[in-house]
Scaffold this active site. Structure first.
Site, PDB file in Angstrom:
ATOM      1  N   ARG A  18       0.858  -1.207   0.000  1.00 37.31           N
ATOM      2  CA  ARG A  18       0.000   0.000   0.000  1.00 37.31           C
ATOM      3  C   ARG A  18       0.882   1.242   0.000  1.00 37.31           C
ATOM      4  NH1 ARG A  18      -4.210   0.595   4.753  1.00 37.31           N
ATOM      5  NH2 ARG A  18      -5.563  -0.691   3.452  1.00 37.31           N
ATOM      6  N   ARG A  35      -4.579   3.654  17.207  1.00 37.98           N
ATOM      7  CA  ARG A  35      -5.338   3.023  16.123  1.00 37.98           C
ATOM      8  C   ARG A  35      -5.022   3.766  14.844  1.00 37.98           C
ATOM      9  NH1 ARG A  35      -8.040  -0.716  13.962  1.00 37.98           N
ATOM     10  NH2 ARG A  35      -9.899  -1.648  14.863  1.00 37.98           N
ATOM     11  N   LYS A  36      -5.651   3.356  13.733  1.00 35.19           N
ATOM     12  CA  LYS A  36      -5.462   4.102  12.483  1.00 35.19           C
ATOM     13  C   LYS A  36      -5.983   5.527  12.620  1.00 35.19           C
ATOM     14  CE  LYS A  36      -8.269   3.222   8.949  1.00 35.19           C
ATOM     15  NZ  LYS A  36      -9.283   2.598   8.031  1.00 35.19           N
ATOM     16  N   GLY A  94     -17.206  -5.380   1.628  1.00 36.02           N
ATOM     17  CA  GLY A  94     -17.284  -6.816   1.889  1.00 36.02           C
ATOM     18  C   GLY A  94     -17.577  -7.216   3.315  1.00 36.02           C
ATOM     19  N   CYS A 120     -14.752  -0.293   4.400  1.00 36.07           N
ATOM     20  CA  CYS A 120     -13.726   0.347   3.570  1.00 36.07           C
ATOM     21  C   CYS A 120     -14.324   0.925   2.283  1.00 36.07           C
ATOM     22  CB  CYS A 120     -12.642  -0.658   3.206  1.00 36.07           C
ATOM     23  SG  CYS A 120     -11.922  -1.465   4.633  1.00 36.07           S
ATOM     24  N   GLY A 121     -15.394   0.312   1.794  1.00 40.94           N
ATOM     25  CA  GLY A 121     -16.060   0.805   0.572  1.00 40.94           C
ATOM     26  C   GLY A 121     -17.102   1.867   0.876  1.00 40.94           C
TER      27      GLY A 121
HETATM   28 FE1  SRM Z   1      -9.932  -0.450   5.146  1.00 40.70          FE
HETATM   29  C1  SRM Z   1      -8.878  -2.848   7.294  1.00 40.70           C
HETATM   30  C2  SRM Z   1      -8.740  -2.187   2.555  1.00 40.70           C
HETATM   31  C3  SRM Z   1     -10.264   2.299   3.201  1.00 40.70           C
HETATM   32  C4  SRM Z   1     -11.952   0.925   7.517  1.00 40.70           C
HETATM   33  N1  SRM Z   1      -8.919  -2.192   4.969  1.00 40.70           N
HETATM   34  C5  SRM Z   1      -8.548  -3.022   5.990  1.00 40.70           C
HETATM   35  C6  SRM Z   1      -7.613  -4.117   5.493  1.00 40.70           C
HETATM   36  C7  SRM Z   1      -6.205  -3.626   5.701  1.00 40.70           C
HETATM   37  C8  SRM Z   1      -7.829  -5.450   6.226  1.00 40.70           C
HETATM   38  C9  SRM Z   1      -6.822  -6.493   5.821  1.00 40.70           C
HETATM   39  O1  SRM Z   1      -5.743  -6.545   6.385  1.00 40.70           O
HETATM   40  O2  SRM Z   1      -7.119  -7.252   4.911  1.00 40.70           O
HETATM   41  C10 SRM Z   1      -8.038  -4.161   4.012  1.00 40.70           C
HETATM   42  C11 SRM Z   1      -6.990  -4.585   3.027  1.00 40.70           C
HETATM   43  C12 SRM Z   1      -7.612  -5.466   1.963  1.00 40.70           C
HETATM   44  C13 SRM Z   1      -6.824  -5.505   0.701  1.00 40.70           C
HETATM   45  O3  SRM Z   1      -6.127  -6.523   0.455  1.00 40.70           O
HETATM   46  O4  SRM Z   1      -6.941  -4.571  -0.076  1.00 40.70           O
HETATM   47  C14 SRM Z   1      -8.585  -2.763   3.819  1.00 40.70           C
HETATM   48  N2  SRM Z   1      -9.455   0.002   3.274  1.00 40.70           N
HETATM   49  C15 SRM Z   1      -9.084  -0.887   2.330  1.00 40.70           C
HETATM   50  C16 SRM Z   1      -9.102  -0.256   0.949  1.00 40.70           C
HETATM   51  C17 SRM Z   1      -8.032  -0.810   0.014  1.00 40.70           C
HETATM   52  C18 SRM Z   1     -10.504  -0.443   0.333  1.00 40.70           C
HETATM   53  C19 SRM Z   1     -10.560  -0.140  -1.147  1.00 40.70           C
HETATM   54  O5  SRM Z   1     -10.784  -1.093  -1.905  1.00 40.70           O
HETATM   55  O6  SRM Z   1     -10.397   1.015  -1.534  1.00 40.70           O
HETATM   56  C20 SRM Z   1      -8.936   1.225   1.337  1.00 40.70           C
HETATM   57  C21 SRM Z   1      -7.484   1.634   1.461  1.00 40.70           C
HETATM   58  C22 SRM Z   1      -7.340   3.093   1.762  1.00 40.70           C
HETATM   59  C23 SRM Z   1      -5.896   3.543   1.750  1.00 40.70           C
HETATM   60  O7  SRM Z   1      -5.409   3.845   0.658  1.00 40.70           O
HETATM   61  O8  SRM Z   1      -5.287   3.591   2.815  1.00 40.70           O
HETATM   62  C24 SRM Z   1      -9.594   1.217   2.711  1.00 40.70           C
HETATM   63  N3  SRM Z   1     -10.859   1.324   5.369  1.00 40.70           N
HETATM   64  C25 SRM Z   1     -10.988   2.288   4.396  1.00 40.70           C
HETATM   65  C26 SRM Z   1     -11.977   3.253   4.783  1.00 40.70           C
HETATM   66  C27 SRM Z   1     -12.482   4.398   3.923  1.00 40.70           C
HETATM   67  C28 SRM Z   1     -11.840   5.725   4.167  1.00 40.70           C
HETATM   68  O9  SRM Z   1     -10.750   5.822   4.751  1.00 40.70           O
HETATM   69  O10 SRM Z   1     -12.462   6.695   3.757  1.00 40.70           O
HETATM   70  C29 SRM Z   1     -12.461   2.847   6.014  1.00 40.70           C
HETATM   71  C30 SRM Z   1     -13.606   3.506   6.826  1.00 40.70           C
HETATM   72  C31 SRM Z   1     -13.207   4.831   7.353  1.00 40.70           C
HETATM   73  C32 SRM Z   1     -12.436   4.774   8.627  1.00 40.70           C
HETATM   74  O11 SRM Z   1     -11.410   4.083   8.712  1.00 40.70           O
HETATM   75  O12 SRM Z   1     -12.852   5.438   9.579  1.00 40.70           O
HETATM   76  C33 SRM Z   1     -11.749   1.641   6.367  1.00 40.70           C
HETATM   77  N4  SRM Z   1     -10.314  -0.871   7.096  1.00 40.70           N
HETATM   78  C34 SRM Z   1     -11.234  -0.222   7.878  1.00 40.70           C
HETATM   79  C35 SRM Z   1     -11.315  -0.885   9.153  1.00 40.70           C
HETATM   80  C36 SRM Z   1     -12.208  -0.455  10.351  1.00 40.70           C
HETATM   81  C37 SRM Z   1     -11.454   0.529  11.199  1.00 40.70           C
HETATM   82  C38 SRM Z   1     -11.900   0.594  12.620  1.00 40.70           C
HETATM   83  O13 SRM Z   1     -11.641   1.630  13.269  1.00 40.70           O
HETATM   84  O14 SRM Z   1     -12.472  -0.371  13.135  1.00 40.70           O
HETATM   85  C39 SRM Z   1     -10.434  -1.986   9.092  1.00 40.70           C
HETATM   86  C40 SRM Z   1     -10.151  -3.024  10.192  1.00 40.70           C
HETATM   87  C41 SRM Z   1      -9.179  -2.521  11.193  1.00 40.70           C
HETATM   88  O15 SRM Z   1      -8.491  -1.511  11.010  1.00 40.70           O
HETATM   89  O16 SRM Z   1      -9.103  -3.197  12.233  1.00 40.70           O
HETATM   90  C42 SRM Z   1      -9.831  -1.946   7.786  1.00 40.70           C
HETATM   91 FE1  SF4 Z   2     -14.036  -5.585   4.897  1.00 45.50          FE
HETATM   92 FE2  SF4 Z   2     -12.387  -3.627   4.200  1.00 45.50          FE
HETATM   93 FE3  SF4 Z   2     -11.807  -6.137   3.609  1.00 45.50          FE
HETATM   94 FE4  SF4 Z   2     -13.760  -4.847   2.326  1.00 45.50          FE
HETATM   95  S1  SF4 Z   2     -11.550  -4.390   2.251  1.00 45.50           S
HETATM   96  S2  SF4 Z   2     -13.857  -6.905   3.086  1.00 45.50           S
HETATM   97  S3  SF4 Z   2     -14.640  -3.677   4.007  1.00 45.50           S
HETATM   98  S4  SF4 Z   2     -11.931  -5.201   5.641  1.00 45.50           S
END
Ligand code: SRM
Ligand code: SF4
Length: 508
Positions: free
Chosen positions: A59, A173-174, A427, A432-433
């Protein structure tokens, strides 16, 4: 008792793996100690993927989503050797993720990133994510503040110019930061932990500050006003101070209650603001009475005039943000041939080619790649966003990207839809979507059908973006994916004026 992630961080700082990467590359993925492989490597932006063992995801950080053709070409070249496993995704934070990379090659690849001025450092786990900024910064005819320099400076401060910064490598956290300089809040300020929106105070243009927005499986919250106005020159210092307060006082015991908003809730916004003033060492001006977010969010797909006379930006729709290596190289070539060599990414997972002279637009529109990355996609594909889903993500409860594209094509074939409808797929409840910002949001879940567990979605509706942004709410639960099409047909007809292209055949 400390949770598992606090233990991992306290035993060894995440950034320590920078010095160990060469050794991990020599060991091979199976022999890397588990906490390092599955957690600490994310401090370098390196994600192990349980669904594709041995193939890592990288990333990046792309502040404001702006990159050069040379950078895009290099990123394409990095994944090209991995064949169909080597794909890239544009993310919902204006960013790119590269896939299919073996750990053996990571040290060299991080070196390539550095050569072209990119970094992946501190892009995962308990770190600050990509800094989003108005996608039209510097080219928007109605722009208020050009935020390109600010997003870059905030990233440089947080990452120590891309080298890694131990001051911010152990946050609770993030943390998400967004800086809007336009009138339409094009980067969803309201869902960031810290956001800046343009506002005039005593005739001077700066930003009102919002804090605490976030989505998680447990809770989704819109950011609230901090009652602070900042001069653009003070944005970097304010970001630093907020991060230090969060680092030193944020709640750590329960990982589900560690995002900034939980601290703001516990303290109250006045105490949070007062602590911030102490951290920064002076009083902060109160917020301007109103901000300048005046418009609904614009649709950036297609050809649009820039602020610079005679130049245009061309918004291309990239289905669910997925790019192949060759497509990345083509985009780089097109940006050079028709524009200024610059490319921009949007939080809708699309690409903009800016600085295209009037005289070059027609030839750009004839490029073969535009058959796939269309400047005039159908009304559902146009607003389609999807997270990674179960192809690569271990949290996923459903497949998202392929299913989303196929279903939108079928619905467009069956329905006449008078205006674009923004549909977001995610998903799992991590969101994240961003299904809550969509007109129709689909969140993966599991349901039972004929006594058996099946992939399903919860349906969200009512998300509004831009001016008066508002989160949508869950309106239907547990619709099996195989039964989703008729439900979406019904919703599109009832709420968005869609009409069936042919009368449905009447059942006998
Ligand atoms: Fe996300 C975790 C993908 C934007 C909330 N997110 C993950 C992980 C890293 C989980 C994992 O290890 O598999 C996903 C990686 C999957 C992969 O192989 O791609 C993942 N998040 C994504 C992306 C790639 C979705 C996308 O297809 O665009 C986005 C990457 C953004 C970036 O460039 O950094 C992405 N994630 C978001 C957003 C949207 C935003 O930022 O506007 C959110 C909701 C907003 C927020 O965070 O407040 C989001 N992701 C989460 C969470 C829930 C966070 C929490 O506080 O509980 C997780 C799980 C965690 O962190 O424990 C998570
Ligand atoms: Fe869940 Fe984020 Fe993985 Fe999508 S990319 S399946 S919303 S953790």
């Amino acid at each position: 008792m400390a949770n598992q992630f606090e233990r991992i961080k306290s035993e060894k700082d995440g950034l320590a793996v920078k010095a160990e990467l060469e050794e991990f590359a020599r060991l091979g993925w199976e022999k890397i100690p588990e906490d390092d492989r599955d957690h600490r490597l994310k401090w370098l932006g390196i994600f192990s993927r349980k669904r594709t063992p041995g193939q890592f995801m990288l990333r990046l950080r792309i502040p404001n989503g702006i990159l050069t053709s040379g950078q895009m070409r290099m990123l394409g070249a990095i994944i090209h050797p991995y064949g169909s496993d080597g794909v890239a995704d544009i993310t919902t934070r204006q960013n790119l993720q590269l896939r299919g990379i073996p750990i053996e090659e990571m040290p060299q690849i991080l070196g390539y990133l550095k050569e072209v001025g990119l970094t992946s450092v501190q892009s995962g786990m308990d770190n600050v994510r990509n800094i989003t900024g108005s996608p039209l910064a510097g080219i928007d005819p109605d722009e208020l503040i050009d935020v390109r320099g600010l997003t870059r400076k905030v990233q440089d401060m947080i990452t120590n110019n891309g080298e890694g910064n131990e001051s911010f490598s152990n946050l609770p956290r993030k943390f998400n930061i967004a800086i809007a300089g336009c009138r339409d809040n094009s980067i969803h300020a309201e869902i960031n932990d810290l956001a800046f929106v343009p506002a005039f105070k005593n005739g001077k243009l700066g930003f009102n500050v919002l804090v605490g927005g976030f989505f998680s499986a447990r809770r989704c919250a819109e950011a609230i006003p901090l009652d602070v106005w900042v001069d653009p020159r003070d944005v970097v210092a304010l970001c630093e101070a907020v991060l230090l307060v969060y680092r030193d006082h944020g709640l750590r015991a329960n990982r589900q209650k560690s995002r900034l908003m939980w601290l703001v809730d516990e303290w109250g916004i006045e105490k949070f603001r007062a602590t911030l003033e102490r951290q920064i060492g002076h009083a902060l001006p109160t917020a301007a009475e109103k901000d300048e977010v005046l418009w609904h969010k614009r649709d950036l797909i297609g050809v649009h005039a820039q602020k610079q006379p005679g130049l245009n930006f061309v918004g291309l729709h990239v289905p669910v943000g997925r790019l192949s290596a060759l497509e990345m190289m083509e985009l780089a070539r097109m940006a050079e041939v028709y524009g200024s060599g610059e490319l921009r990414l949007t939080v809708e997972q699309n690409v903009l080619i800016p600085n295209v002279p009037d005289s070059r637009v027609a030839s750009l529109l004839k490029e073969p790649l535009l058959k796939k990355f269309s400047p005039h996609p159908g009304p559902l594909q146009r607003g389609l966003v999807s997270c990674t889903g179960n192809q690569f993500c271990n949290f996923a409860l459903i497949e998202t990207k392929n299913q989303a594209v196929a279903l939108m094509e079928q619905l467009e074939a069956e329905l006449e839809i008078p205006q674009p409808v923004r549909i977001h797929w995610t998903g799992c409840p991590n969101s994240c979507g961003q299904p809550q910002v969509a007109e129709i949001g689909l969140m993966g879940t599991t349901a039972r059908k004929d006594g058996k567990p099946v992939e399903a979605v919860d349906i969200y509706m009512g998300g509004e973006v831009g001016k008066d942004a508002k989160l949508g709410e869950c309106v239907r639960k547990g619709i099996p994916c195989e039964d989703l099409k008729p439900v979406l047909v019904e919703l599109l007809i009832e709420h968005f004026g869609a009409k069936l292209r042919h009368p449905p055949s009447v059942a006998e």
